[in-house]
Design a protein around this motif. Structure first.
Motif, PDB file in Angstrom:
ATOM      1  N   UNK A 214     105.236  83.847 -75.528  1.00 45.97           N
ATOM      2  CA  UNK A 214     105.002  83.911 -76.973  1.00 45.97           C
ATOM      3  C   UNK A 214     103.574  83.499 -77.308  1.00 45.97           C
ATOM      4  N   UNK A 215     103.067  82.490 -76.609  1.00 45.39           N
ATOM      5  CA  UNK A 215     101.682  82.069 -76.826  1.00 45.39           C
ATOM      6  C   UNK A 215     100.708  83.164 -76.392  1.00 45.39           C
ATOM      7  N   UNK A 216     100.994  83.833 -75.275  1.00 47.55           N
ATOM      8  CA  UNK A 216     100.143  84.931 -74.820  1.00 47.55           C
ATOM      9  C   UNK A 216     100.150  86.068 -75.838  1.00 47.55           C
ATOM     10  N   UNK A 217     101.314  86.327 -76.420  1.00 47.34           N
ATOM     11  CA  UNK A 217     101.416  87.372 -77.443  1.00 47.34           C
ATOM     12  C   UNK A 217     100.598  87.011 -78.671  1.00 47.34           C
ATOM     13  N   UNK A 218     100.660  85.753 -79.079  1.00 46.52           N
ATOM     14  CA  UNK A 218      99.864  85.310 -80.222  1.00 46.52           C
ATOM     15  C   UNK A 218      98.377  85.491 -79.950  1.00 46.52           C
ATOM     16  N   UNK A 219      97.939  85.145 -78.736  1.00 45.40           N
ATOM     17  CA  UNK A 219      96.529  85.306 -78.383  1.00 45.40           C
ATOM     18  C   UNK A 219      96.100  86.766 -78.400  1.00 45.40           C
ATOM     19  N   UNK A 220      97.010  87.666 -78.063  1.00 40.63           N
ATOM     20  CA  UNK A 220      96.679  89.092 -78.020  1.00 40.63           C
ATOM     21  C   UNK A 220      96.739  89.752 -79.389  1.00 40.63           C
ATOM     22  N   UNK A 221      97.202  89.034 -80.401  1.00 37.91           N
ATOM     23  CA  UNK A 221      97.391  89.621 -81.730  1.00 37.91           C
ATOM     24  C   UNK A 221      96.079  89.695 -82.505  1.00 37.91           C
ATOM     25  N   UNK A 222      96.020  90.648 -83.413  1.00 39.01           N
ATOM     26  CA  UNK A 222      94.869  90.742 -84.306  1.00 39.01           C
ATOM     27  C   UNK A 222      94.828  89.553 -85.251  1.00 39.01           C
ATOM     28  N   UNK A 223      95.981  89.219 -85.811  1.00 41.10           N
ATOM     29  CA  UNK A 223      96.142  88.051 -86.666  1.00 41.10           C
ATOM     30  C   UNK A 223      97.527  87.455 -86.426  1.00 41.10           C
ATOM     31  N   UNK A 224      97.634  86.151 -86.661  1.00 35.31           N
ATOM     32  CA  UNK A 224      98.929  85.466 -86.666  1.00 35.31           C
ATOM     33  C   UNK A 224      99.200  85.023 -88.097  1.00 35.31           C
ATOM     34  N   UNK A 225     100.350  85.420 -88.636  1.00 31.43           N
ATOM     35  CA  UNK A 225     100.754  85.019 -89.982  1.00 31.43           C
ATOM     36  C   UNK A 225     101.780  83.904 -89.863  1.00 31.43           C
ATOM     37  N   UNK A 226     101.432  82.732 -90.318  1.00 29.21           N
ATOM     38  CA  UNK A 226     102.334  81.579 -90.275  1.00 29.21           C
ATOM     39  C   UNK A 226     102.991  81.441 -91.639  1.00 29.21           C
ATOM     40  N   UNK A 227     104.305  81.679 -91.682  1.00 28.47           N
ATOM     41  CA  UNK A 227     105.051  81.643 -92.941  1.00 28.47           C
ATOM     42  C   UNK A 227     105.702  80.274 -93.093  1.00 28.47           C
ATOM     43  N   UNK A 228     105.514  79.647 -94.244  1.00 29.40           N
ATOM     44  CA  UNK A 228     106.114  78.353 -94.539  1.00 29.40           C
ATOM     45  C   UNK A 228     106.553  78.319 -95.989  1.00 29.40           C
ATOM     46  N   UNK A 229     107.494  77.426 -96.302  1.00 31.82           N
ATOM     47  CA  UNK A 229     107.754  77.137 -97.709  1.00 31.82           C
ATOM     48  C   UNK A 229     107.173  75.759 -97.998  1.00 31.82           C
ATOM     49  N   UNK A 230     107.476  75.207 -99.163  1.00 29.95           N
ATOM     50  CA  UNK A 230     106.845  73.947 -99.553  1.00 29.95           C
ATOM     51  C   UNK A 230     107.689  72.725 -99.232  1.00 29.95           C
ATOM     52  N   UNK A 231     108.763  72.907 -98.454  1.00 30.52           N
ATOM     53  CA  UNK A 231     109.546  71.750 -98.048  1.00 30.52           C
ATOM     54  C   UNK A 231     108.746  70.890 -97.070  1.00 30.52           C
ATOM     55  N   UNK A 232     109.034  69.599 -97.079  1.00 30.61           N
ATOM     56  CA  UNK A 232     108.320  68.690 -96.189  1.00 30.61           C
ATOM     57  C   UNK A 232     108.527  69.086 -94.726  1.00 30.61           C
ATOM     58  N   UNK A 233     109.761  69.451 -94.382  1.00 28.71           N
ATOM     59  CA  UNK A 233     110.055  69.824 -92.993  1.00 28.71           C
ATOM     60  C   UNK A 233     109.263  71.051 -92.566  1.00 28.71           C
ATOM     61  N   UNK A 234     109.209  72.074 -93.427  1.00 28.74           N
ATOM     62  CA  UNK A 234     108.504  73.303 -93.076  1.00 28.74           C
ATOM     63  C   UNK A 234     107.006  73.073 -92.972  1.00 28.74           C
ATOM     64  N   UNK A 235     106.445  72.320 -93.902  1.00 30.82           N
ATOM     65  CA  UNK A 235     105.005  72.044 -93.855  1.00 30.82           C
ATOM     66  C   UNK A 235     104.647  71.210 -92.621  1.00 30.82           C
ATOM     67  N   UNK A 236     105.520  70.268 -92.267  1.00 26.91           N
ATOM     68  CA  UNK A 236     105.249  69.445 -91.088  1.00 26.91           C
ATOM     69  C   UNK A 236     105.231  70.313 -89.833  1.00 26.91           C
ATOM     70  N   UNK A 237     106.223  71.197 -89.710  1.00 25.91           N
ATOM     71  CA  UNK A 237     106.267  72.069 -88.552  1.00 25.91           C
ATOM     72  C   UNK A 237     105.119  73.080 -88.565  1.00 25.91           C
TER      73      UNK A 237
END
Length: 395
Positions: A280-303
């Motif tokens: 998965x890390x190799x795939x991320x490195x090969x990507x044009x962009x990585x989109x990190x989706x989060x909501x505003x919950x404390x747990x999601x922002x921490x992760x």
């Protein structure tokens, strides 16, 4: 009779000019060795990059290279992924891996990754020149004229933040507003929790598991057999119906499969698993962009913050990672919480998506997108704005 397959052997005083587009990336001592060698004039036109085996290389230099000599540390996963990422982005590039220590198993692995040859460290300038000429000759006239489509990997801050919803709606918006004749394709690589197919109301007969299991049989025809067309005009290569072990994926075959997909579509979207693996890390490195989706919950922002740190630690440039905040509440047309998210993450937020949870769930229960039941959807409008921004990020 002579051996016509024998490599060209060079004497110290008769090294011809090495090919243009030569890039050599190695530690500073090895770079200096080549610069000061008695045959150093042969390397006069090379681009030298003094770097450690795990550092990312400047993208513009890699894009312009015709032959790349790159130092590899076989005990450093980041170093190995760096080679895989470059190979995925430039399948036409002749790559020579430079190793201080190499065994047969490692050499075979690198060759399967698409490496043209293996050089020994410390460099022997004459021998390396011979290898460079040999690699250049083999690649002459064989450079791929097929461009690779931009590939965007979707990563979730935490489970339940709406990543699948964002992904399906984004694919539809890109298909309608940005794609050319080949269209958009989602590849669901969430092998244990992938739910894109049921969200879209399709039942694929062939899934991504067939591509990962194909081995040397993998080709463009097999990729096409795994493609399912959706009612929204974009395509899908679905996750397997049965839960698959994450540690059985061969990164070489995965990156090769993704390169084939990128040749057959205008835009490729990847749904990565929640649990990180080397592939998965190799795939991320090969990507044009990585989109990190989060909501505003404390747990999601921490992760999300932890995942930003992880992506940075493997050498992914900060400007290749885009943060998307989902389920924003709005007052007077202003998103509440974007500034707080940027401060918490220490990262720019590319887009905020309106919270229309009940309406979206109602649409998804019917296998529909939100705009099919709510023409004035704020979420759909925000998704289109995000798609418009991504359309200009093909490189």
């Amino acid at each position: 009779m002579g051996n016509f397959d024998r490599k060209l052997e060079l004497m110290n005083d008769m090294i011809p000019t090495l090919p243009g587009g030569l890039v050599i990336a190695a530690n500073a001592a090895e770079i200096e060795r080549l610069r000061t060698a008695s045959v150093g004039t042969a390397y006069r036109g090379a681009v030298f990059i003094a770097t450690t085996p795990g550092e990312p290389l400047p993208r513009d230099i890699v894009d312009s290279a015709r032959v790349l000599v790159i130092e590899v540390d076989p005990e450093d996963d980041v170093s190995l992924r760096r080679v895989g990422g470059i190979r995925a982005e430039r399948p036409d590039l002749a790559i020579i891996a430079a190793l201080a220590k190499a065994d047969v198993s490692l050499v075979r692995t690198l060759i399967r990754q698409g490496v043209s040859d293996v050089a020994t460290l410390p460099f022997e300038p004459v021998e390396l020149a011979s290898q460079i000429l040999d690699a250049s000759a083999k690649s002459a006239g064989k450079e791929s004229k097929v461009s690779l489509a931009p590939m965007f990997s979707i990563v979730r801050g935490t489970g339940g933040c709406g990543t699948s919803t964002v992904l399906t709606h984004l694919a539809a918006a890109l298909q309608e507003d940005c794609a050319g004749s080949k269209g958009v394709c989602i590849v669901d690589l969430d092998l244990q929790g992938g739910d894109i197919a049921p969200l879209l109301g399709v039942e694929p007969k062939v899934t991504v598991a067939s591509l990962l299991d194909a081995g040397d049989r993998l080709d463009a025809d097999l990729v096409q057999a795994a493609v399912t067309r959706t009612r929204h005009d974009f395509s899908l290569i679905a996750a397997p119906e049965m839960i698959e072990p994450l540690d059985t994926v061969d990164v070489d075959y995965l990156l090769r499969a993704l390169a084939l997909v990128r040749q057959q579509f205008d835009i490729v979207l990847l749904d990565l698993p929640a649990n990180w693996t080397n592939w998965a890390l190799s795939t991320a490195l090969a990507s044009t962009r990585v989109l990190l989706v989060t909501d505003l919950s404390i747990a999601s922002l921490r992760q999300a913050k932890r995942k930003l740190q992880l992506l940075s630690s493997i050498g992914l440039e900060k400007d290749k990672v885009e943060v998307v905040v989902n389920r924003l509440e709005r007052r007077l047309f202003k998103a509440i919480g974007v500034e707080e998210a940027e401060e918490a993450l220490n990262h720019h937020v590319l887009a905020g998506l309106a919270n229309e949870g009940a309406a979206i769930r109602g649409a998804q229960d019917q296998g529909l997108l939100i705009e099919e039941i709510e023409s004035r959807s704020r979420f759909a409008r925000d998704i289109r704005a995000l798609a418009a921004q991504l359309c200009g990020q093909g490189g």
